[in-house]
Design a protein around this motif. Structure first.
Motif, PDB file in Angstrom:
ATOM      1  N   GLY A  88       7.974  -2.206  -8.342  1.00 22.96           N
ATOM      2  CA  GLY A  88       8.161  -1.390  -9.535  1.00 22.96           C
ATOM      3  C   GLY A  88       6.988  -1.357 -10.493  1.00 22.96           C
ATOM      4  N   THR A  89       5.881  -2.006 -10.173  1.00 23.13           N
ATOM      5  CA  THR A  89       4.691  -1.985 -11.022  1.00 23.13           C
ATOM      6  C   THR A  89       4.119  -0.573 -11.064  1.00 23.13           C
ATOM      7  OG1 THR A  89       4.175  -4.262 -10.417  1.00 23.13           O
ATOM      8  CG2 THR A  89       2.377  -2.967 -11.318  1.00 23.13           C
ATOM      9  N   VAL A  90       3.581  -0.171 -12.198  1.00 24.75           N
ATOM     10  CA  VAL A  90       2.995   1.166 -12.338  1.00 24.75           C
ATOM     11  C   VAL A  90       1.699   1.229 -11.540  1.00 24.75           C
ATOM     12  CG1 VAL A  90       2.012   2.824 -13.954  1.00 24.75           C
ATOM     13  CG2 VAL A  90       4.022   1.513 -14.599  1.00 24.75           C
ATOM     14  N   LEU A  91       1.590   2.233 -10.643  1.00 30.66           N
ATOM     15  CA  LEU A  91       0.381   2.437  -9.851  1.00 30.66           C
ATOM     16  C   LEU A  91      -0.489   3.547 -10.413  1.00 30.66           C
ATOM     17  CD1 LEU A  91       1.758   2.196  -6.205  1.00 30.66           C
ATOM     18  CD2 LEU A  91       0.541   0.449  -7.503  1.00 30.66           C
ATOM     19  N   ALA A  92       0.143   4.584 -10.979  1.00 26.06           N
ATOM     20  CA  ALA A  92      -0.613   5.718 -11.515  1.00 26.06           C
ATOM     21  C   ALA A  92       0.141   6.325 -12.686  1.00 26.06           C
ATOM     22  CB  ALA A  92      -0.830   6.760 -10.427  1.00 26.06           C
ATOM     23  N   ARG A  93      -0.641   6.812 -13.651  1.00 28.45           N
ATOM     24  CA  ARG A  93      -0.084   7.492 -14.827  1.00 28.45           C
ATOM     25  C   ARG A  93      -0.746   8.855 -14.948  1.00 28.45           C
ATOM     26  NH1 ARG A  93       2.481   3.865 -18.213  1.00 28.45           N
ATOM     27  NH2 ARG A  93       1.942   1.695 -17.908  1.00 28.45           N
ATOM     28  N   ASN A 132       5.514   4.488  -9.618  1.00 30.60           N
ATOM     29  CA  ASN A 132       5.758   3.045  -9.529  1.00 30.60           C
ATOM     30  C   ASN A 132       5.673   2.583  -8.088  1.00 30.60           C
ATOM     31  OD1 ASN A 132       6.305   2.766 -12.309  1.00 30.60           O
ATOM     32  ND2 ASN A 132       8.376   3.486 -11.993  1.00 30.60           N
ATOM     33  N   CYS A 133       5.352   1.311  -7.903  1.00 32.71           N
ATOM     34  CA  CYS A 133       5.348   0.697  -6.580  1.00 32.71           C
ATOM     35  C   CYS A 133       6.771   0.727  -6.029  1.00 32.71           C
ATOM     36  CB  CYS A 133       4.839  -0.735  -6.674  1.00 32.71           C
ATOM     37  SG  CYS A 133       4.898  -1.636  -5.116  1.00 32.71           S
ATOM     38  N   ALA A 134       6.914   1.089  -4.772  1.00 33.70           N
ATOM     39  CA  ALA A 134       8.230   1.172  -4.145  1.00 33.70           C
ATOM     40  C   ALA A 134       8.846  -0.206  -3.917  1.00 33.70           C
ATOM     41  CB  ALA A 134       8.125   1.922  -2.818  1.00 33.70           C
ATOM     42  N   VAL A 135       8.042  -1.252  -3.902  1.00 32.58           N
ATOM     43  CA  VAL A 135       8.539  -2.596  -3.625  1.00 32.58           C
ATOM     44  C   VAL A 135       8.888  -3.349  -4.904  1.00 32.58           C
ATOM     45  CG1 VAL A 135       7.949  -4.825  -2.599  1.00 32.58           C
ATOM     46  CG2 VAL A 135       7.271  -2.723  -1.459  1.00 32.58           C
ATOM     47  N   GLU A 180       0.847  -1.189   0.000  1.00 32.01           N
ATOM     48  CA  GLU A 180       0.000   0.000   0.000  1.00 32.01           C
ATOM     49  C   GLU A 180       0.877   1.230   0.000  1.00 32.01           C
ATOM     50  OE1 GLU A 180      -2.807  -0.265   3.176  1.00 32.01           O
ATOM     51  OE2 GLU A 180      -3.909  -1.883   2.205  1.00 32.01           O
ATOM     52  N   GLN A 181       0.549   2.188  -0.871  1.00 33.95           N
ATOM     53  CA  GLN A 181       1.381   3.371  -1.062  1.00 33.95           C
ATOM     54  C   GLN A 181       0.476   4.578  -1.266  1.00 33.95           C
ATOM     55  OE1 GLN A 181       4.650   2.517  -3.637  1.00 33.95           O
ATOM     56  NE2 GLN A 181       4.700   4.583  -4.460  1.00 33.95           N
ATOM     57  N   VAL A 182       0.855   5.730  -0.713  1.00 36.38           N
ATOM     58  CA  VAL A 182       0.090   6.962  -0.849  1.00 36.38           C
ATOM     59  C   VAL A 182       0.556   7.695  -2.104  1.00 36.38           C
ATOM     60  CG1 VAL A 182      -0.470   9.169   0.225  1.00 36.38           C
ATOM     61  CG2 VAL A 182      -0.235   7.128   1.639  1.00 36.38           C
ATOM     62  N   VAL A 183      -0.438   8.130  -2.917  1.00 40.48           N
ATOM     63  CA  VAL A 183      -0.168   8.777  -4.194  1.00 40.48           C
ATOM     64  C   VAL A 183      -0.998  10.042  -4.288  1.00 40.48           C
ATOM     65  CG1 VAL A 183      -0.364   8.511  -6.701  1.00 40.48           C
ATOM     66  CG2 VAL A 183       0.305   6.567  -5.301  1.00 40.48           C
ATOM     67  N   PHE A 184      -0.429  11.103  -4.852  1.00 37.12           N
ATOM     68  CA  PHE A 184      -1.149  12.348  -5.076  1.00 37.12           C
ATOM     69  C   PHE A 184      -2.090  12.169  -6.258  1.00 37.12           C
ATOM     70  CE2 PHE A 184      -1.087  16.905  -6.639  1.00 37.12           C
ATOM     71  CZ  PHE A 184      -1.898  17.383  -5.629  1.00 37.12           C
ATOM     72  N   GLY A 185      -3.314  12.643  -6.136  1.00 39.20           N
ATOM     73  CA  GLY A 185      -4.337  12.451  -7.158  1.00 39.20           C
ATOM     74  C   GLY A 185      -4.067  13.166  -8.461  1.00 39.20           C
ATOM     75  N   LYS A 186      -3.182  14.150  -8.462  1.00 41.35           N
ATOM     76  CA  LYS A 186      -2.859  14.884  -9.678  1.00 41.35           C
ATOM     77  C   LYS A 186      -1.393  14.668 -10.044  1.00 41.35           C
ATOM     78  CE  LYS A 186      -6.375  18.369  -9.095  1.00 41.35           C
ATOM     79  NZ  LYS A 186      -6.724  19.761  -9.288  1.00 41.35           N
TER      80      LYS A 186
END
Length: 57
Positions: free
Chosen positions: A33-38, A28-31, A16-22
């Protein structure tokens, strides 16, 4: 013009990772490397599962 922070769960490793909505860059996932947001216009397109809104502004 404020944005929201979201907690996303990685589809591969369930980190679980916190990401800014904009987000303006690929997140990428810190563990694993999978893309979480574009970036997608003014808001980010989430590819991970949104667990919760951490901070709404």
């Amino acid at each position: 013009m404020a944005g929201n922070f979201y907690k996303l769960k990685c589809q591969d490793c369930e980190n679980e990772q916190v990401v800014f909505g904009k987000a303006a860059t690929v997140v990428n996932c810190a563990v694993c490397g999978t893309v979480l947001a574009r970036p997608a216009g003014s808001n980010a397109a989430f590819e991970g599962e949104v667990v919760e809104t951490v901070e709404a502004r």
